[in-house]
Each structure stands twice: as structure tokens, then as C-alpha cells.
Design an enzyme around this catalytic site. Structure first.
Site, PDB file in Angstrom:
ATOM      1  N   LYS A 266       0.852  -1.289  -0.162  1.00 26.16           N
ATOM      2  CA  LYS A 266      -0.022  -0.091   0.065  1.00 26.16           C
ATOM      3  C   LYS A 266       1.019   1.176   0.122  1.00 26.16           C
ATOM      4  CE  LYS A 266      -3.993  -2.051   2.542  1.00 26.16           C
ATOM      5  NZ  LYS A 266      -5.020  -1.606   1.433  1.00 26.16           N
ATOM      6  N   ARG A 340     -10.300 -11.455   1.965  1.00 32.76           N
ATOM      7  CA  ARG A 340     -11.388 -12.477   1.454  1.00 32.76           C
ATOM      8  C   ARG A 340     -10.610 -13.933   1.436  1.00 32.76           C
ATOM      9  NH1 ARG A 340     -11.547  -9.347  -4.388  1.00 32.76           N
ATOM     10  NH2 ARG A 340     -11.319  -7.437  -2.751  1.00 32.76           N
TER      11      ARG A 340
HETATM   12  N1  BES Z   1      -8.452  -3.517   4.336  1.00 33.41           N
HETATM   13  C1  BES Z   1      -8.426  -3.197   3.031  1.00 33.41           C
HETATM   14  C2  BES Z   1      -9.695  -2.382   2.632  1.00 33.41           C
HETATM   15  C3  BES Z   1      -9.691  -1.105   3.141  1.00 33.41           C
HETATM   16  C4  BES Z   1      -8.850  -0.112   2.290  1.00 33.41           C
HETATM   17  C5  BES Z   1     -10.604  -0.640   4.188  1.00 33.41           C
HETATM   18  C6  BES Z   1      -9.276   1.357   2.828  1.00 33.41           C
HETATM   19  C7  BES Z   1     -10.604   0.773   4.379  1.00 33.41           C
HETATM   20  C8  BES Z   1     -10.117   1.656   3.657  1.00 33.41           C
HETATM   21  C9  BES Z   1      -8.272  -4.459   1.955  1.00 33.41           C
HETATM   22  O1  BES Z   1      -7.556  -5.567   2.534  1.00 33.41           O
HETATM   23  C10 BES Z   1      -7.890  -3.892   0.778  1.00 33.41           C
HETATM   24  O2  BES Z   1      -6.647  -3.739   0.719  1.00 33.41           O
HETATM   25  N2  BES Z   1      -8.608  -4.109  -0.364  1.00 33.41           N
HETATM   26  C11 BES Z   1      -8.190  -3.802  -1.541  1.00 33.41           C
HETATM   27  C12 BES Z   1      -8.773  -4.840  -2.387  1.00 33.41           C
HETATM   28  C13 BES Z   1      -8.420  -4.686  -4.240  1.00 33.41           C
HETATM   29  C14 BES Z   1      -6.750  -4.863  -4.078  1.00 33.41           C
HETATM   30  C15 BES Z   1      -8.974  -5.367  -4.880  1.00 33.41           C
HETATM   31  C16 BES Z   1      -8.695  -2.322  -1.851  1.00 33.41           C
HETATM   32  O3  BES Z   1      -9.946  -2.087  -1.473  1.00 33.41           O
HETATM   33  O4  BES Z   1      -8.123  -1.405  -2.434  1.00 33.41           O
HETATM   34 MN    MN Z   2      -5.572  -5.367   1.933  1.00 32.76          MN
END
Ligand code: BES
Ligand code: MN
Ligand code: ZN
Length: 503
Positions: A266, A340
Site C-alpha cells: 500500500k 477475502r
Molecule cells: N483492508 C483493505 C480495505 C480497506 C481499504 C478498508 C481502505 C478501508 C480503507 C483491504 O484489505 C484491501 O486492501 N482491499 C483492496 C482490494 C483490492 C486490492 C481489490 C482495496 O480495497 O483496495
Molecule cells: Mn488489503
């Protein structure tokens, strides 16, 4: 903090020894007959008549050392139509007006407030007085120790009051764990918190470690954990409030104690907020705390897969294919879609309970934050009645959600050339495709998924966990307990037991 409900006239309430008093004032009280009254009521009526308090909802008027009133500080607050929602807003405002004052003992004068308002008032007081102190060297713990809620008829609102106190405690436990930083809320520490809950009456807990999880074949969960030095934990909480044979509701909470994104790292800004990525797990813990207090006639299982998502020499790589507990293989196209991966194995594990319903709760997608913001959780379900029950629970508990679609077309993008499915499906409808991924692991079970990415915490200056969706979950479970009691006995047993009896 201790809450107490008492039948009190406003005259009696005003003579209690306390540091502050909050007087709830619904709009209908403006029209109430004038005439003789106690000092507190006369003061409020006078302020309204003189227009010294504004007519808008949650307007406050402060007073100090009013003759005939024991508590030194008074807040008169408008509760609008006196509903749960407006009362919550009003009491939050009243607490803010008192903030900075060292209120140890508080009296809340609620008169003939409706049940929902009493419960909302309790929750608002608790939420406003919570202080995070776990990792601050100078911070003082919450000052407020005792809250007396005075009403016209305690018996009439007793149940709502008890439920309000239980929700408040559950919310607080969820907030506390979600707020703790990643190094103070590791998977091992979450398991320890669950073990503490397991000691309460009606509760039991089992904690699985890496070896147990490997034996179960949870290859997707293990793939996420393998990049971290912190060992994973799989927590199994059980609350037994009904006969052993009564089929449970299963709650599953995402417990990523820190989400760096893994190799699909990230960006740095706001990455600290990924300590909240165990908000689903925290809400399951909070809900169990509330269950232990209220003891409804229902069996509930809580499953928490918990680990860190870290980049490392051993970390899972984009393109790696892993085998889930269900036997289905998954191409890990993006290691940041890790929630997931841990949930799918927990959902497979849930099948063994033949549950009446399984509900997973997860800070799953940034896309859900874009879709619904911080107001409503995303709700996905393969059953209309379950979706309706959860929607209704959300409205009633002031913790709303909104149903999202699950058309099969949304699963198209999950197709993979190298595995049974990929773990991501492109940019469009990201919250829905994540739900479609999870759906591949629930078979025909009644299932619902709550994407709480937008509601589990607040960013900015007021950064902190909200404890959502504990209020929704608890409301749903209490309603479900009522439904179980009303349904024919045989429907409470698992399908297998019913057929076994026939043979
Ligand atoms: N924990 C995150 C989701 C999230 C992001 C929650 C920002 C709250 C604020 C999750 O694990 C994630 O990173 N999801 C990705 C999925 C994508 C790679 C398909 C996302 O939402 O960017
Ligand atoms: Mn994530
Ligand atoms: Zn995550």
C-alpha cells in the site's frame, strides 16, 4: 462505568448527589401544561418560554448552581421528537457541553422517554465518555464512574435500558481493541482477549495456531500469514444460550491486525489506519461480550481468522496459487486483497456448524468506502429474509446498512487461467466482486456479508474506532433469539438431525 435505572420524578432526580445533570427535553414538552413544578422543571419551562434555548434538535442550555438542585452543573437538551436517533444526537451534544468538566457522577433525567430513547441515551453517554489510554503515558482514564438514569416508569423501559448498557459495553470493547496499534493488538493478543471472554458464563473458546490451521488445510489463510513473524490465530468463540441441539448463528470477523498490502504494498499515506483492519474481529468480540451480559436464548459461534499482512522473503507473491480449505484453488493476483483469503477458509470452517445463518463482518474494500462512505455498512446476502432482518436490525440499532447486489455477472472478472478463481476482478464494483468471491465458499448456506470498511473507524482529527457494527449484530441476534423461540421445535435442529430422526 456503572449505569443504574431508577423510577424518579424530576424533583427526586434533582436531589441526587451528582456532579452534573442532563435533562432531556422533547419538543412535546414545550406544550406541556404550565403550573406548579419542581425547581428543575420550572427552570426548563422558563428557559423554553423565554427562548433562552434554541428550538433546534440537540440545542443545549447550561446552568450552574441552580437553587433547589443538587448537581452543580445542569444541561437542558432538546431531543426533538424523542426518538432513539434524535435522543442519541442530543445526549452526544449534552456530553460535549459538559466535556472538560470533571463529572464523576451523572444524573440523566429522561422522564417518560420511549424505550428506544433510553437505550440510545445510555449508549451516547458511554460513547462520549470513552477515552483511549492504552498506549498514552500521561492520559487519565475516564472520569465518569456512575450514571443514574431517572425515568417515570423504570419497569416499562428496563429491557431497553439493559440492552443499551450491553451494547455500550460491547461497542467499547470493540473500539478499544480496534484502536490499539498493530504492535499492541497482535493475533496472539486478540486470542488472549477472546480467552478472557471465554471465562464468562455460557461462553467457551478454542484457539487454533499455525499447526492446527495447516492440518485443516486452510491454505488461503496461511498464505496471507506467511509473510509475517507474528503467528496466526484462528479463534473459535461459542456462546450457548439455547439447547445444545439448537443450530447456531455463526459470526465471522476479519482479523487483519495490520494490512501493509503485502508484496502489493500500500502507499504510505494513512497506512497507519490499516491497524483498524481487524475491526470485524473486534466487533465479534464486542458482540460476544454483550451476549454474555444479556444471555439470550440462542447459540452463537464466533470465528476470527487473525494475522498480519506483511511483505517479506516468505510472503505470498502475485501470481502464486494457493489451495483453500474448500479445495478450490485461488490465484493471488493482488496480495492486498487478503481479507477475502482469510475469510474464505473461515466460511468453509463455518459449514461444520450447519448454522441457521453465517454472517461475516469485514473491513473488506476501499470500494465500499467510495460507494457508501461512513454512514452505512455494505450488506450482501443470498437470502432476502436474512437481508431484511439485518437491515431492520441496523435501523433499530442506529447502526444502518444498505443492501448491495450479487448478480452472477459480477463474478465474471474473478476467472483465472491458472486457478479456479483469482482473488481480484478489476476496478469496477470492487465491493461487489469481493462479496462474489466470498459467496463461492458458502454453498447454499444462508449467508450475509457486511463490508464495514467505511464505518468501522473515523479518520482525521477524530481518528478512532467506532465499535460498529456491534449494535446491528446484537440487535439482529436478540431478534433472532425471539424468532427461534416462536418457530416449531424441529426447525431449531440441524437438517442432518432432522433426517436422522426420520430414518
Ligand atoms: N483492508 C483493505 C480495505 C480497506 C481499504 C478498508 C481502505 C478501508 C480503507 C483491504 O484489505 C484491501 O486492501 N482491499 C483492496 C482490494 C483490492 C486490492 C481489490 C482495496 O480495497 O483496495
Ligand atoms: Mn488489503
Ligand atoms: Zn485488509
Amino acid at each position: 462505568m456503572d449505569f443504574e435505572l431508577k423510577t424518579l420524578t424530576s424533583h427526586q432526580a434533582a436531589s441526587l448527589a451528582a456532579d452534573a445533570l442532563i435533562l432531556l427535553w422533547p419538543d412535546r414538552a414545550d406544550q406541556a401544561a404550565v403550573g406548579p413544578g419542581d425547581p428543575l422543571t420550572l427552570w426548563a419551562r422558563g428557559a423554553v418560554a423565554d427562548q433562552d434555548i434554541e428550538p433546534a434538535l440537540a440545542s443545549c442550555l447550561l446552568a450552574h448552581r441552580l437553587p433547589g438542585v443538587q448537581p452543580r452543573r445542569l444541561v437542558l437538551v432538546r431531543t426533538g421528537n424523542g426518538s432513539g436517533r434524535t435522543t442519541h444526537q442530543a445526549v452526544t451534544a449534552a456530553m460535549k457541553a459538559l466535556a472538560g468538566d470533571a463529572v464523576k457522577r451523572l444524573v440523566l433525567v429522561a422522564g417518560d422517554a420511549e424505550a428506544a430513547a433510553v437505550s440510545a441515551a445510555v449508549r451516547a453517554v458511554s460513547e462520549a465518555s470513552y477515552r483511549y489510554i492504552a498506549t498514552k503515558s500521561q492520559a487519565k482514564p475516564r472520569v465518569l464512574q456512575k450514571v443514574v438514569v431517572g425515568v417515570a416508569d423504570a419497569a416499562a423501559v428496563r429491557q431497553a435500558f439493559d440492552q443499551g448498557v450491553a451494547v455500550a459495553q460491547g461497542v467499547e470493547l470493540a473500539r478499544e481493541w480496534a484502536n490499539r496499534p498493530g504492535n499492541h493488538a497482535t493475533p496472539t493478543m486478540l486470542a488472549e482477549a477472546a480467552r478472557q471472554l471465554g471465562k464468562l458464563p455460557g461462553m467457551s473458546v478454542e484457539v487454533l495456531g499455525p499447526k492446527d490451521v495447516a492440518k485443516l488445510g486452510m491454505g488461503a489463510f496461511m498464505a496471507v500469514a506467511q509473510g509475517s513473524n507474528e503467528p496466526l490465530r484462528f479463534i473459535v468463540l461459542k456462546y450457548q444460550g439455547a439447547a445444545k441441539s439448537s443450530v447456531p448463528v455463526v459470526l465471522v470477523g476479519k482479523g487483519i491486525t495490520f494490512d501493509t498490502g503485502g508484496i502489493s504494498l500500500k502507499p504510505a499515506p494513512e497506512m497507519d489506519e490499516m491497524k483498524f483492519d481487524m475491526g470485524g474481529a473486534a466487533s465479534v468480540l464486542g458482540t460476544f461480550a454483550a451476549l454474555a451480559r444479556l444471555r439470550p436464548a440462542l447459540n452463537v459461534v464466533g470465528l476470527i481468522p487473525t494475522c498480519e499482512n506483511m511483505p517479506d522473503g516468505r510472503a505470498v507473491k502475485p501470481g502464486d496459487v494457493v489451495t483453500s480449505m474448500s479445495g478450490q484453488t485461488i490465484e493471488v493476483l493482488n496480495t492486498d486483497a487478503e481479507g477475502r483469503l482469510i475469510l474464505c477458509d473461515a466460511l468453509t470452517y463455518a459449514q461444520r456448524f450447519k448454522p441457521r445463518a453465517v454472517i461475516d463482518v469485514a473491513t473488506l474494500t476501499g470500494a465500499c468506502v467510495i460507494a457508501l462512505g461512513g454512514v452505512r455498512s455494505g450488506l450482501f446476502s443470498n437470502r432476502d429474509d436474512l437481508a431484511q432482518a439485518l437491515s431492520d436490525a441496523g435501523e433499530a440499532a442506529l447502526d444502518p446498512c444498505w443492501r448491495m447486489p450479487l448478480d452472477d455477472e459480477y463474478a465474471e472478472g474473478l476467472k483465472s487461467n491458472f486457478a479456479d478463481m483469482g482473488n481480484v476482478a478489476g476496478r469496477q464494483a470492487g465491493a461487489v466482486t469481493a462479496a462474489k468471491f466470498l459467496q463461492k465458499f458458502v454453498g447454499d448456506l444462508p449467508w450475509a456479508h457486511l463490508d464495514i470498511a467505511g464505518v468501522a473507524w473515523k479518520g482525521g482529527a477524530a481518528k478512532g474506532a467506532t465499535g460498529r457494527p456491534v449494535p446491528l449484530l446484537l440487535r439482529y441476534l436478540l431478534d433472532e433469539a425471539d424468532r427461534v423461540v416462536r418457530e416449531p421445535r424441529k426447525a431449531r435442529k440441524p437438517a442432518s438431525a432432522r433426517t436422522a430422526r426420520k430414518r
